[in-house]
Motif scaffolding. Structure first.
Motif, PDB file in Angstrom:
ATOM      1  N   LYS A  99       8.898   8.219  77.053  1.00  0.00           N
ATOM      2  CA  LYS A  99       8.774   7.978  75.615  1.00  0.00           C
ATOM      3  C   LYS A  99       9.444   9.045  74.738  1.00  0.00           C
ATOM      4  O   LYS A  99      10.037   8.699  73.717  1.00  0.00           O
ATOM      5  N   PRO A 100       9.361  10.341  75.098  1.00  0.00           N
ATOM      6  CA  PRO A 100       9.938  11.340  74.190  1.00  0.00           C
ATOM      7  C   PRO A 100      11.418  11.127  73.912  1.00  0.00           C
ATOM      8  O   PRO A 100      11.904  11.490  72.851  1.00  0.00           O
ATOM      9  N   TYR A 101      12.141  10.504  74.844  1.00  0.00           N
ATOM     10  CA  TYR A 101      13.563  10.288  74.615  1.00  0.00           C
ATOM     11  C   TYR A 101      13.797   9.315  73.459  1.00  0.00           C
ATOM     12  O   TYR A 101      14.892   9.253  72.909  1.00  0.00           O
ATOM     13  N   ASP A 152      11.985   9.399  70.728  1.00  0.00           N
ATOM     14  CA  ASP A 152      11.422   9.999  69.516  1.00  0.00           C
ATOM     15  C   ASP A 152      12.383   9.986  68.337  1.00  0.00           C
ATOM     16  O   ASP A 152      11.961   9.946  67.185  1.00  0.00           O
ATOM     17  N   ASP A 168      18.994   6.067  79.745  1.00  0.00           N
ATOM     18  CA  ASP A 168      17.765   6.116  80.548  1.00  0.00           C
ATOM     19  C   ASP A 168      17.004   4.793  80.571  1.00  0.00           C
ATOM     20  O   ASP A 168      15.992   4.698  81.249  1.00  0.00           O
ATOM     21  N   GLN A 212      14.155  13.173  86.342  1.00  0.00           N
ATOM     22  CA  GLN A 212      15.522  13.297  85.883  1.00  0.00           C
ATOM     23  C   GLN A 212      15.737  14.514  84.997  1.00  0.00           C
ATOM     24  O   GLN A 212      16.846  14.980  84.828  1.00  0.00           O
ATOM     25  N   ILE A 255       9.969  17.708  80.080  1.00  0.00           N
ATOM     26  CA  ILE A 255      10.676  17.526  78.827  1.00  0.00           C
ATOM     27  C   ILE A 255       9.751  17.850  77.685  1.00  0.00           C
ATOM     28  O   ILE A 255       8.545  17.749  77.824  1.00  0.00           O
ATOM     29  N   GLY A 256      10.330  18.165  76.568  1.00  0.00           N
ATOM     30  CA  GLY A 256       9.648  18.475  75.318  1.00  0.00           C
ATOM     31  C   GLY A 256       8.133  18.362  75.286  1.00  0.00           C
ATOM     32  O   GLY A 256       7.606  17.570  74.511  1.00  0.00           O
ATOM     33  N   SER A 296       6.420  18.444  71.843  1.00  0.00           N
ATOM     34  CA  SER A 296       6.522  17.474  70.769  1.00  0.00           C
ATOM     35  C   SER A 296       5.161  16.846  70.493  1.00  0.00           C
ATOM     36  O   SER A 296       4.339  16.692  71.386  1.00  0.00           O
ATOM     37  N   SER A 325       4.441  13.822  69.695  1.00  0.00           N
ATOM     38  CA  SER A 325       4.212  12.536  70.356  1.00  0.00           C
ATOM     39  C   SER A 325       3.816  12.752  71.812  1.00  0.00           C
ATOM     40  O   SER A 325       3.011  12.021  72.365  1.00  0.00           O
ATOM     41  N   GLN A 326       4.377  13.791  72.422  1.00  0.00           N
ATOM     42  CA  GLN A 326       4.058  14.077  73.818  1.00  0.00           C
ATOM     43  C   GLN A 326       2.596  14.507  73.970  1.00  0.00           C
ATOM     44  O   GLN A 326       1.912  14.097  74.898  1.00  0.00           O
ATOM     45  N   ASN A 381       0.494  11.486  73.447  1.00  0.00           N
ATOM     46  CA  ASN A 381       0.675  10.660  74.627  1.00  0.00           C
ATOM     47  C   ASN A 381      -0.217  11.146  75.778  1.00  0.00           C
ATOM     48  O   ASN A 381      -0.853  10.370  76.486  1.00  0.00           O
TER      49      ASN A 381
END
Lengths: 632, 490
Positions: A176-178, A180, A212, B43, B48-49, B52, B54-55, B58
C-alpha cells in the motif's frame, strides 16, 4: 575399488566440498594444511561407508568423459533458494513471487532491462506524458492485450487494479505505501484507451511505482463490480472505514480468499505463462500458454521461448553445486559466491554454462549509532572515530575470504554505475596506524594498559568496548563480523560479537538499541529517494534511519532530491549528499554486491542484467544446435 | 486396563490446555512482530517507509484484525498497581517502559496522565506546519526541521523511558532546543504540562500497590479466539481449525497436511529400519559379550553416533551423487523436477521416487543405530543373567529359543520407552536433513514459520506435538503391559 576411493584426488574433492572453511584458508593456511593431512590420514570411516554403497552401485562415467550430453528439451530448470509464499496478485511478499509475476502477469509499464532508465511499455502504448506541474502522468493504452478468457484488457481493469490494492481491507499491507502518492486515476471520457494517473506531489518515483502492480481482470476478481461504487479518493481517505460497508467487506473477504493465492486454477494472469504445477517446498512449473496474444506481438516480456520453466528449490550450496555439475539446472541468479567461484574453476562447467558476477544496486555496510540515548555509550558520536572505524575494517581481507574478491568496494550509498555517483570521493583503505592516530585525536587512549582504549565521557571513564550486531541468516555475516572485530582489536577497540536473528536485529535497529551492526540495503536503477535511510524524520519516527544521521543541510538536499524530476537538477544534489555522507561517515560502506548468474549454453539470449532478477527466463531461446557444447 | 486408558484420556484434556497455553504464550512472546513481517516487502530488501502515517495506521488495522491487540489469556495475575488495560499498549518497548514506571511508583492514574500528556505533546509536534511557519518567519526551514525531528525523537524515546535520570536528560534536551529556537515557543505550555504530570508521578507514588496481587479477567482474548475462532480467519481449535498462516494466507491445517506426509514417511520408515537393524545387533552383541562382534559393532556404531547429521548428509551427497565421484543417486528432492508422468500409477511413482529416498533415509536413520542397539544390549545383558534364563538353559532349551522366546520379550521395556518419542519427532521433522536434501517436510515448514513469525503455524505444531507426545506415552504404557503381563495399571 578401495584404492580408488582413497586416491588423493578423491580426498581433495571431499575436502573441497565439505571441509573448506574460508576464514581458515586465508588466515591459517598452515593449520589448514595440517588439517588436510589429518583428513587424509583419517579417511577410513567415510571410505568404509563408501565401500559398502559403491560395491552395490558401481562406478559411473564422470561427466567430463561424456560428450554431447546436453538436454534437448525446451524446458528451463531454474534454481531458486526459496518457495513462494502465495501467488495472489496483490497479497504476498516473497521475492520469488515477484519474479514469477514477470512471466504470468501484465503491467502498465515494467523495467526495461537493457535500458533501465526508460520504462518498457507493456500495457501502455505510449506515454507517459507528464504535465507541466509534474503531477499528471497520461498513458495511451494498447487494445490488443487479452486475458485468458479472450476478453481485452481495458482501462477499467487498470482502475480496478489500483483500487483493489488501495482498499484497506485487502491483505497487502506491504504494497500500500507505494500508492501513497497516487491521488486518483482518470479515464478519458472521450477515449477509453487513455488514462491519467494524478499524483499528489512531484515525486521522483511517480513513474516507477506502477511496476509493482500486475493488472487484474475486474470481471474475474470483482464480478459484481463492487469497487466501482467506491472512488479511489474515498478508498484513499484515512477516515474511510472499509469494514462498515458490507458489500466492500464481502468483496474483500472473497478477494482475499486463499484460493487466489494457492489454487492454481484461480491463479489468473494475462502474461505469456501460467502456473501448471506447484509442489510446495520443491518446485513451481510455469507452462507457456497456447495461442496467446503475446505470440503475435513479441517483446522483452511477451517473448516466450521456453515451453516450460521449472523453478526448482535448492537451499543447500553443496547440493546446488552438484546439481550444476550434473547439468540438472539450466539457470540461476541465486548461486552463492563460493559456489559460483568454485564452479567457474571447473572446465567442464565452463563448457556447459555461461556464468558471471554481474553488478547489483545492493550494498553491505556497517552502521554506527550516531545519536545514542542513555542505553548506549557515546562511542561513535565523533566523526573522527567513525572515520577510524572505516580505516579499521579489513575490506580487502573480507572481500577475499567471504566474497572471493568478487564484490566491489564502495564509498557511499550510490552505486558506481549510476550517473549520480560521485567519483571524486576516494576509497578509504585499511590503515591501522592512521586509525590509531584519529582515535587518539578523538581522545581515546589506553590509560590503564589493558590494551583497550578508554576515555572519560560525561565524567565517566568508558572502555572502548561495544557489541557488534550481525544477523544469523548466513555465515558470511559472522565471518565479516569476526574479521572486523579482530582488526579493530589491533587498535585497542573491542567489538564483542553479537549474533541476532533477522527480526530481532531489525527491531533493535528501529529502536536505536545498538552500538554497531552489519547489514545490507537493496536498491534499484530508478532514481532514489534518500528519505527512508538518511532523513532525520526517518530517525525520529523509528524509521530506517537507524543510525541517526542527518542535519538541516542533508534534510534539505533529500527533500529537494525527491521532487527533482529533471536529472540535471537532481544529479548535482545527489553528488553533494554523497560528499556529506562520506565526510560524516555514518556507515562504513563495504561493498556493492554482485549477482551470481549462470545460464546453460544450450540456450541463446543469455542476457544478464544488473536489475532484479538479473535475467529473463522467457527470453532464453533453445539453441537448436545444442547437441554439443558451443565454442563460447 | 480399559479403565486406565479411559483415565489417561480424560487426563489429556487438562494437560492439553496447559500445553496449548504454554505453547501459545511462548510463541506470542517471541521477539519480532508478525504484522511488521507481513508488511515487509521482499522487493524492498528490508522494509519500506515504516514512518509514513498510512503505514502506521495500516499496521494498527492489521494488528486489530488479527486480534494481536487483545490480552493473551482469560485472566492475568498481576500487581494491584497494574491496570487491566496495559495490554492495549502494543509497542513492546512502550509497554515495558510503562511497566517499569509502575514498578517504581505504583500509581497508574498519574502514569497514565503523564503518558497521555506526552501523546498530546507529540500530536502537537506532528501538527506543526513547517511550510506555513517558515514562510511567514525568517528562519531556515531546514534548521527548524532538523531541530523539530530531534524533539520528536526525544518525545518518542520518553514513551519507553523509565529511568529518572534519562527522563530528566531528555526533558533538558527538549528544553534547551526550545530555548535556542524561538519558533518552538508554541510547544512550551504543553511541555510544561508533560513535566508537571511526570512530577506528579514521582510525588504521588503509591509503591505499596506493587505488593498486593490483583486478578483481572478478559472475556475476549487471543487464546479464546484461537480456541473458538475469530469469525473471519479461523473457526477455532475446537473445530480443528488452527487458523490462517500469516505467510501463505492459507489454512494452517492445509500447510501441515502438505508437509506432514513426507516427515511422517521418513520418520516412520526410519523407526522401522532402525528397530529392525538395531535389535538383532544389540541381541547378538549381548550374546557375544566382549567378543569380536561386540567390540567391532560398538566401535562402528559409536563412530556413527558421534557424527553429526548434517555432516553425514553432506558426506552421503558428496560420495554418491557426484559426477566427479560416484553418481548413483539423485542429489535432492523427492521426485524429478518435471514431476511424475501424468499417467504414472502409485507403484510407478514409488519406483521413480525410490532413488531420491535412499540417502535422506540413511541420514535420518543412522543416528538411532548406536543408541537403540546399545540399549537393547544392556537390557538383554541384565535379563540373560536372571535365574529364569539360567533355568531355561539348564532345561536344555536351544540358545536361540532361550534368547528370542524367554529373554527378548523381557528386555524390550527400555525400547518401548524410547518408542514414545517417535510420534512428536515425526511432526518436528529434521530441519537440517530436510534442508540439505530439499524434502518438503515439517522441519522446513516449522523453520520457515519461526523465521517468518508465522505464529499460528508455530502454535499448531507445538500443540500437535504435545498431543502426539501424550499419545506416544499412552501407547508406550499399553505396549509395556503387552510385553510384560506383570505390569498392571488397575
Amino acid at each position: 575399488m578401495f584404492a580408488y576411493i582413497l586416491s588423493k584426488k578423491n580426498l581433495e574433492i571431499i575436502y573441497n566440498y565439505i571441509f573448506a572453511i574460508p576464514v581458515f584458508r586465508a588466515k591459517n593456511s598452515f593449520r589448514l594444511m595440517k588439517f588436510k593431512a589429518f583428513l587424509k590420514a583419517n579417511a577410513i570411516i567415510p571410505a568404509l561407508l563408501l565401500f559398502t554403497a559403491s560395491s552395490c552401485g558401481g562406478d559411473k562415467p564422470k561427466s567430463g568423459d561424456k560428450k554431447n550430453n546436453w538436454k534437448t528439451d525446451n524446458t528451463v530448470v531454474y534454481h531458486v533458494i526459496g518457495d513462494v509464499d502465495e501467488m495472489h496478485p496483490t497479497n504476498g511478499t516473497s521475492a520469488q513471487r515477484q519474479e514469477i509475476m514477470l512471466y504470468t502477469q501484465v503491467f502498465l509499464i515494467q523495467t526495461n532491462y537493457p535500458n533501465p532508465s526508460e520504462p518498457y511499455l507493456y500495457f501502455a502504448k505510449s506515454g507517459p506524458v507528464i504535465s507541466e506541474d509534474g503531477l499528471n502522468y497520461s498513458y495511451e493504452l494498447r487494445t490488443d492485450l487479452k486475458f485468458d478468457d479472450g476478453s481485452p484488457i481495458t482501462a477499467e481493469d487498470l482502475v480496478f487494479t489500483y483500487k483493489a490494492n488501495k482498499c484497506q481491507l485487502v491483505n497487502n499491507p506491504h504494497a500500500k505505501p507505494y500508492l501513497d502518492h497516487l491521488k486518483t486515476i482518470i479515464v478519458d471520457p472521450t477515449d477509453k484507451n487513455k488514462v491519467t494517473l494524478v499524483m499528489k506531489d512531484r515525486y521522483i518515483q511517480n513513474l516507477w511505482f506502477v511496476t509493482d502492480y500486475p493488472i487484474m481482470q475486474r470481471k474475474f476478481f470483482d464480478p459484481d463490480n463492487v469497487l466501482s461504487k467506491y472512488p479511489f479518493e474515498q478508498l484513499d481517505d484515512k477516515n474511510f472505514i472499509g469494514d462498515k460497508n458490507k458489500d466492500l467487506k464481502d468483496w474483500a473477504t472473497s478477494f482475499n480468499d486463499p484460493k487466489f493465492s494457492n489454487n492454481i486454477e484461480f491463479l489468473a494472469g494475462a502474461g505469456p505463462y501460467k502456473i501448471e504445477k506447484w509442489d510446495r517446498g520443491q518446485s513451481i512449473t510455469l507452462v507457456k500458454k497456447k495461442n496467446h496474444w503475446t505470440a503475435a506481438r513479441g517483446g522483452l516480456y511477451e517473448d516466450a521461448y521456453p515451453d516450460k520453466i521449472i523453478m526448482k528449490i535448492s537451499k543447500d550450496p553443496t547440493a546446488t553445486k552438484l546439481e550444476f555439475k550434473k547439468q540438472v539446472y539450466d539457470a540461476s541468479a541465486y548461486l552463492d559466491i563460493k559456489t559460483l567461484a568454485e564452479l567457474q574453476a571447473d572446465d567442464e562447467f565452463n563448457k556447459n554454462y555461461s556464468s558471471e558476477f554481474t553488478p547489483t544496486y545492493n550494498f553491505n555496510y556497517i552502521g554506527m549509532n550516531l545519536k545514542p540515548d542513555n542505553r548506549h555509550k557515546k562511542f561513535f558520536t565523533d566523526k573522527l572515530v567513525r572515520r577510524a572505524m572505516a580505516l579499521l575494517v579489513p575490506r580487502d581481507d573480507i572481500n577475499l575470504i567471504v566474497n572471493k574478491n568478487k564484490y566491489k568496494k564502495i564509498i557511499g550509498p550510490v552505486h558506481p554505475s549510476k550517473p549520480e555517483y560521485n567519483s571524486e570521493l576516494k576509497l578509504i583503505e585499511y590503515n591501522v596506524e592512521e586509525a590509531k592516530k584519529l582515535l587518539a585525536q578523538a581522545g581515546w587512549k589506553d590509560t590503564d594498559g589493558d590494551n583497550i582504549l578508554d576515555k572519560v565521557i560525561d565524567g565517566e571513564k568508558v572502555q572502548f568496548q561495544f557489541k557488534l550486531n550481525y544477523m544469523t541468516t548466513t555465515t558470511s555475516w559472522a565471518d565479516m563480523a569476526k574479521l572486523t572485530a579482530e582488526s579493530m582489536l589491533k587498535a585497542g577497540v573491542k567489538a564483542e560479537l553479537n549474533p541476532l536473528e533477522f527480526g530481532v536485529q531489525i527491531e533493535s535497529c528501529k529502536n536505536h538499541d545498538f552500538d554497531m551492526y552489519i547489514a545490507a540495503w537493496a536498491s534499484a536503477s530508478v532514481p532514489e529517494d534518500f528519505t527512508q535511510i538518511w532523513h532525520t524524520s526517518s530517525w525520529a519516527s523509528k524509521g530506517s534511519n537507524y543510525v541517526g544521521f542527518g542535519n538541516s543541510e542533508t534534510d534539505a538536499l533529500i527533500d529537494s532530491i525527491k521532487y527533482a524530476i529533471e536529472d540535471s537538477k537532481r544529479i548535482p544534489m545527489v553528488k553533494r549528499l554523497q560528499a556529506i555522507i562520506y565526510e560524516e561517515q555514518p556507515y562504513v560502506f563495504l561493498y556493492a554486491q554482485m549477482r551470481r548468474i549462470a545460464i546453460h549454453n544450450r540456450f541463446d539470449n543469455r542476457e544478464m542484467y544488473a536489475e532484479k532478477p538479473g535475467l529473463l527466463l522467457n527470453r532464453l531461446k533453445l539453441n537448436t544446435g545444442s547437441a554439443k557444447p558451443s565454442a563460447e | 486396563m480399559l479403565k486406565y486408558i479411559g483415565k489417561r484420556i480424560l487426563l489429556f484434556f487438562p494437560t492439553m490446555i496447559v500445553i496449548t497455553l504454554i505453547g501459545f504464550v511462548i510463541a506470542i512472546n517471541a521477539p519480532g512482530d508478525p504484522v511488521e513481517r507481513m508488511m515487509t516487502s521482499a522487493q524492498s530488501g528490508g522494509e519500506i517507509g515504516t514512518n509514513s502515517v498510512s503505514q502506521i495506521e495500516n499496521k494498527k488495522f492489521w494488528q486489530h484484525k488479527l486480534g494481536l491487540d487483545l490480552p493473551v489469556f482469560y485472566f492475568s495475575l498481576t500487581k494491584l498497581s497494574y491496570p487491566d488495560t496495559l495490554y492495549r499498549v502494543f509497542d513492546r518497548q512502550e509497554n515495558e517502559g510503562l511497566s517499569r514506571l509502575l514498578d517504581q511508583y505504583g500509581n497508574w492514574k498519574e502514569i497514565s496522565d503523564y503518558y497521555l500528556a506526552l501523546g498530546r505533546f507529540q500530536k502537537l509536534l506532528s501538527a506543526f506546519k513547517l511550510g506555513a511557519f517558515t514562510l511567514s518567519a525568517e528562519y531556515d526551514k531546514n534548521v527548524v526541521s532538523e531541530n523539530l525531528n530531534t524533539i520528536k525523537f526525544e518525545a518518542i524515546a520518553l514513551r519507553s523511558s523509565y529511568n529518572d535520570n534519562i527522563i530528566n536528560a531528555k526533558f533538558n534536551t527538549i528544553n534547551n532546543l526550545m530555548a535556542d529556537h524561538v519558533f518552538f515557543a508554541e510547544f512550551k505550555d504543553e511541555l510544561k504540562k508533560v513535566k508537571a504530570k511526570y512530577n506528579e508521578v514521582k510525588t504521588k507514588s503509591t509503591g505499596w500497590r506493587n505488593y498486593i496481587p490483583a486478578l483481572y479477567f478478559y472475556g475476549n482474548n487471543q487464546y479464546h479466539r484461537w480456541l473458538f475462532g475469530d469469525g473471519e480467519f479461523s473457526k477455532g481449535l475446537v473445530r480443528f481449525d488452527f487458523g490462517m498462516s500469516y505467510t501463505t494466507k492459507d489454512k494452517v491445517t492445509k500447510k501441515i497436511a502438505d508437509s506432514l506426509p513426507w516427515s511422517l514417511f521418513f520418520s516412520m520408515l526410519s523407526v522401522l529400519l532402525s528397530y529392525f537393524i538395531s535389535i538383532p545387533l544389540g541381541v547378538r552383541a549381548a550374546q557375544k559379550r566382549g567378543g569380536r562382534f561386540d567390540r567391532i559393532s560398538s566401535l562402528l556404531l559409536y563412530a556413527l553416533y558421534s557424527m553429526p547429521g548434517f555432516f553425514v548428509a553432506l558426506l552421503l551427497m558428496v560420495f554418491f551423487t557426484n559426477p566427479d565421484f560416484l553418481d548413483i543417486f539423485p542429489t535432492q528432492g523427492v521426485k524429478p523436477a518435471e514431476g511424475y508422468p501424468d499417467d504414472a500409477s502409485f507403484f510407478q511413482k514409488v519406483g521413480i521416487s525410490l532413488p531420491y529416498i535412499v540417502l535422506p533415509l540413511i541420514a535420518y536413520t543412522y543416528h538411532s543405530f548406536a543408541y537403540l542397539s546399545r540399549t537393547m544390549r544392556t537390557s538383554m545383558l541384565e535379563v540373560v543373567n536372571m535365574d529364569y534364563i539360567r533355568t531355561a538353559r539348564a532345561k536344555g532349551l536351544p540358545e536361540k529359543k532361550v534368547i528370542w522366546k524367554h529373554a527378548f520379550r523381557n528386555s524390550l521395556l527400555p525400547l518401548i520407552t524410547l518408542f514414545a518419542n517417535v510420534f512428536p519427532a515425526a511432526i518436528g521433522g529434521s530441519i537440517i536433513i530436510e534442508t540439505i536434501f530439499t524434502i518438503p517436510g515439517m522441519g522446513q515448514a516449522v523453520f520457515a514459520s519461526i523465521a517468518e513469525k508465522d505464529f499460528p503455524v508455530i502454535i499448531a505444531v507445538l500443540t500437535i506435538s504435545g498431543v502426539l507426545t501424550l499419545i506416544g506415552y499412552l501407547v508406550s504404557d499399553i505396549l509395556y503391559a503387552m510385553a510384560d503381563p506383570r505390569i498392571k495399571y488397575s
